[in-house]
Design a protein around this motif. Structure first.
Motif: not given
Length: 233
Positions: A29-30, A112-113, A223-224, A215-217
């Motif tokens: 991610l990034l 981590p999400t 992700f997007a 935001i909780d992935i």
């Protein structure tokens, strides 16, 4: 930096399994793995003294070591789909040095999400604890829709108001503002966890975060969304 004379320990859970996104915690991610964002946030927080990653994933543990975190090999019983956050904390407490638990440290549980939670957010949560003279804090976001108008179903499939029935017909403006935990930050003394046998929340101070920060992935769409937000800023 200690808090109220106690050591502050960050605990980052990063199990191998994931239903929504395969190997989610190591997904890029990034430009870096999802897990790395939270490890970095923990290192950046001035209040945190030690950073631990709990995982059953060898690659996640390797990444944690490379980033200067201590690691705990999570027991299989605490790494199932049904394992709760409290079970992860119990597994961690059983494995860390006894001299640490004897000091009644503060634990900062960081999932981590929540990659948009930064070290500044963590330090700000401690500031809220200081200003409210609280030993517990969790990050929350305001609910868009009030839960006081909610219903559940009885065993025979009939509607039953979740709260007082009169509240379901009340004007929204007259109802209390409601919040829900966004999963980004939980802070509590170890002794409080042991006393309640779970991660404590009632009586804690709220650290309020925005909807975007919260935001909780859990999905590819999440992700997007995070990538889009970060590029826009």
């Amino acid at each position: 930096m200690a808090f109220k004379g106690k050591v502050v320990i960050a605990l980052i859970p990063a199990r191998a399994g994931s239903k929504g996104v395969k190997q989610k915690n190591l997904r890029m991610l990034l430009g870096k793995p999802l897990l790395a964002h939270t490890i970095q946030a923990a290192h950046d927080a001035a209040r945190i003294d030690r950073v631990y990653v709990s995982s059953d994933d060898a690659d996640a543990l390797r990444l944690a070591r490379e980033m200067g975190a201590d690691v705990v090999q999570r027991a299989a019983s605490a790494a199932t789909d049904s394992a709760t956050a409290s079970e992860v904390v119990w597994d961690f407490v059983r494995q860390i040095p006894e001299e640490l638990t004897a000091e009644n440290p503060y634990l900062v549980f960081l999932q981590p999400t929540s990659p948009l939670r930064t070290g500044n957010h963590i330090d700000a949560a401690f500031t809220v604890m200081t200003s409210t003279d609280s030993n517990i804090c969790l990050s929350v976001t305001e609910l868009k829709k009030t839960p006081f108008k909610s219903f559940t179903l009885t065993a025979d499939g009939r509607l039953q108001s979740l709260f007082d029935e009169h509240l379901t017909n009340a004007n929204r403006q007259t109802l209390p503002v409601a919040f829900h935990p966004n999963g980004a930050i939980y802070i509590f003394p170890l002794a409080e966890f042991l006393a309640r046998t779970s991660i404590p929340s009632n009586g804690g101070a709220p650290y309020i975060m925005s909807e975007q920060e919260s935001i909780d992935i859990d999905t590819e769409e999440d992700f997007a969304m995070v990538e889009k937000l970060c590029r826009a800023n």
